[in-house]
Design a protein around this motif. Structure first.
Motif, PDB file in Angstrom:
ATOM      1  N   UNK A 190      11.812   7.179   2.321  1.00 25.49           N
ATOM      2  CA  UNK A 190      10.584   6.650   1.504  1.00 25.49           C
ATOM      3  C   UNK A 190       9.575   6.893   1.923  1.00 25.49           C
ATOM      4  N   UNK A 191       8.602   6.875   1.304  1.00 27.16           N
ATOM      5  CA  UNK A 191       7.670   7.339   1.114  1.00 27.16           C
ATOM      6  C   UNK A 191       6.676   6.282   0.452  1.00 27.16           C
ATOM      7  N   UNK A 192       5.661   5.540   1.206  1.00 28.89           N
ATOM      8  CA  UNK A 192       5.101   4.483   1.074  1.00 28.89           C
ATOM      9  C   UNK A 192       3.630   4.478  -0.069  1.00 28.89           C
ATOM     10  N   UNK A 193       2.836   4.554  -0.888  1.00 31.02           N
ATOM     11  CA  UNK A 193       1.908   4.802  -1.303  1.00 31.02           C
ATOM     12  C   UNK A 193       1.026   3.650  -0.387  1.00 31.02           C
ATOM     13  N   UNK A 194      -0.005   2.884   0.178  1.00 30.66           N
ATOM     14  CA  UNK A 194      -0.741   1.986  -0.309  1.00 30.66           C
ATOM     15  C   UNK A 194      -1.821   2.967  -0.116  1.00 30.66           C
ATOM     16  N   UNK A 195      -2.367   2.673  -1.779  1.00 30.17           N
ATOM     17  CA  UNK A 195      -3.601   3.563  -1.863  1.00 30.17           C
ATOM     18  C   UNK A 195      -4.852   2.333  -3.117  1.00 30.17           C
ATOM     19  N   UNK A 196      -5.010   1.819  -2.866  1.00 34.05           N
ATOM     20  CA  UNK A 196      -5.536   1.205  -3.993  1.00 34.05           C
ATOM     21  C   UNK A 196      -5.478   1.842  -5.298  1.00 34.05           C
ATOM     22  N   UNK A 197      -4.130   2.056  -5.565  1.00 34.79           N
ATOM     23  CA  UNK A 197      -4.514   2.841  -7.105  1.00 34.79           C
ATOM     24  C   UNK A 197      -5.032   4.302  -7.332  1.00 34.79           C
ATOM     25  N   UNK A 198      -5.302   4.594  -6.060  1.00 36.50           N
ATOM     26  CA  UNK A 198      -5.788   6.401  -6.247  1.00 36.50           C
ATOM     27  C   UNK A 198      -4.881   7.179  -6.234  1.00 36.50           C
ATOM     28  N   UNK A 199      -3.464   7.163  -6.095  1.00 39.89           N
ATOM     29  CA  UNK A 199      -2.381   8.291  -7.139  1.00 39.89           C
ATOM     30  C   UNK A 199      -2.057   8.181  -8.385  1.00 39.89           C
ATOM     31  N   UNK A 200      -1.963   6.773  -8.414  1.00 41.81           N
ATOM     32  CA  UNK A 200      -1.879   6.601 -10.586  1.00 41.81           C
ATOM     33  C   UNK A 200      -3.110   7.252 -11.125  1.00 41.81           C
ATOM     34  N   UNK A 201      -3.993   6.240 -10.357  1.00 39.99           N
ATOM     35  CA  UNK A 201      -5.213   5.552 -11.395  1.00 39.99           C
ATOM     36  C   UNK A 201      -6.071   6.059 -11.388  1.00 39.99           C
ATOM     37  N   UNK A 202      -6.610   7.196 -10.744  1.00 38.11           N
ATOM     38  CA  UNK A 202      -8.000   8.093 -10.271  1.00 38.11           C
ATOM     39  C   UNK A 202      -7.342   9.618 -11.800  1.00 38.11           C
ATOM     40  N   UNK A 203      -7.837   8.863 -12.784  1.00 36.18           N
ATOM     41  CA  UNK A 203      -7.394   9.628 -14.103  1.00 36.18           C
ATOM     42  C   UNK A 203      -9.058   9.588 -14.892  1.00 36.18           C
TER      43      UNK A 203
END
Length: 251
Positions: A238-251
């Motif tokens: 498994x890959x665990x993003x720890x990104x302050x919302x970068x992947x999902x919330x940068x719209x």
């Protein structure tokens, strides 16, 4: 929870930044930590800061013989954290052959060398956990990060392959994908490329995370601790993003 008493852990790139934070935290939780770094002074400083249950190991992970010698010297191995890495700024056009070779040698071959030499020691010790330091750049397009993104994509793929191949040996393998983390590398990058505008650029880079700031090395270390521990014994591949919302919330 998260008790690592009796565990032995190798952390590469542990002389500074994320690797150092990981080494300090795993040692705090009871592990014997091997502070692996190419920089002898930094490795010794980290080991000295930790104290009695830390041992400095000077090795260039891109050199297979040095890497094999390091792992051969260990009494056992329960946790391997592949944190050593280098970065690069550039597109496919501006990235030179020497840049590509340097990134490959450290970020891909270096991880391979540690897996190649470390997995037999993990198996002999009865299994354990591998955590590879990946990046959001492996799965998200980041401007001017052509070579770096390529290497982290390889780390992601290696993680999945190792997780699949060593299930029977009780070896778990996961990766962590941080967004920007405030490390000495970031400060050095800003000083070199934006003299006189360091604070302005720091704030600009911080705002690229929807949460509004960069991560702290200690926050990345906390996730490594969890994935290293017996509490994560059902987690592999498994890959665990720890990104302050970068992947999902940068719209």
């Amino acid at each position: 929870m998260f008790n690592l008493e009796g565990k032995h852990a190798v952390i590469t790139g542990a002389g500074s930044g994320i690797g150092k934070a990981v080494a300090v935290l795993l040692a705090k939780q009871g592990a014997t930590v091997y502070v692996a770094d190419i920089n002898e002074e930094q490795a010794n400083n980290t080991a000295g800061e930790i104290g009695g249950n830390a041992v400095a190991k000077i090795a260039d992970v891109s050199n297979q013989e040095q890497t094999k010698a390091m792992f051969a010297s260990l009494p056992r191995l329960d946790i391997l954290v592949n944190s050593a890495g280098v970065s690069h700024i550039g597109t496919a056009e501006s990235t030179q052959e020497a840049d590509m070779d340097r990134l490959y040698t450290v970020n891909i071959k270096g991880v391979y060398n540690c897996l190649h030499a470390g997995i037999p020691v993990l198996r002999k010790s009865g299994g354990g956990a591998i955590i590879n330091m990946c990046s959001i750049a492996a799965t998200v397009g980041i401007p001017d990060r052509f070579a770096y993104s390529m290497t982290k994509g390889a780390v992601y793929s290696m993680t999945l392959s190792v997780a699949k191949d060593y299930l029977k040996d009780g070896i778990r393998c996961n990766c962590i994908s941080p967004a920007r983390v405030h490390t000495p590398f970031v400060d050095g990058f800003l000083k070199k490329n934006y003299p006189g505008k360091e604070q302005e650029m720091f704030e600009k880079l911080s705002r690229t995370q929807p949460i509004g700031r960069m991560a702290k090395p200690d926050e990345i270390a906390g996730l490594v601790l969890y994935l290293s521990s017996d509490e994560a014994s059902f987690i592999t591949g498994t890959d665990y993003p720890i990104d302050g919302g970068f992947i999902k919330l940068n719209n």
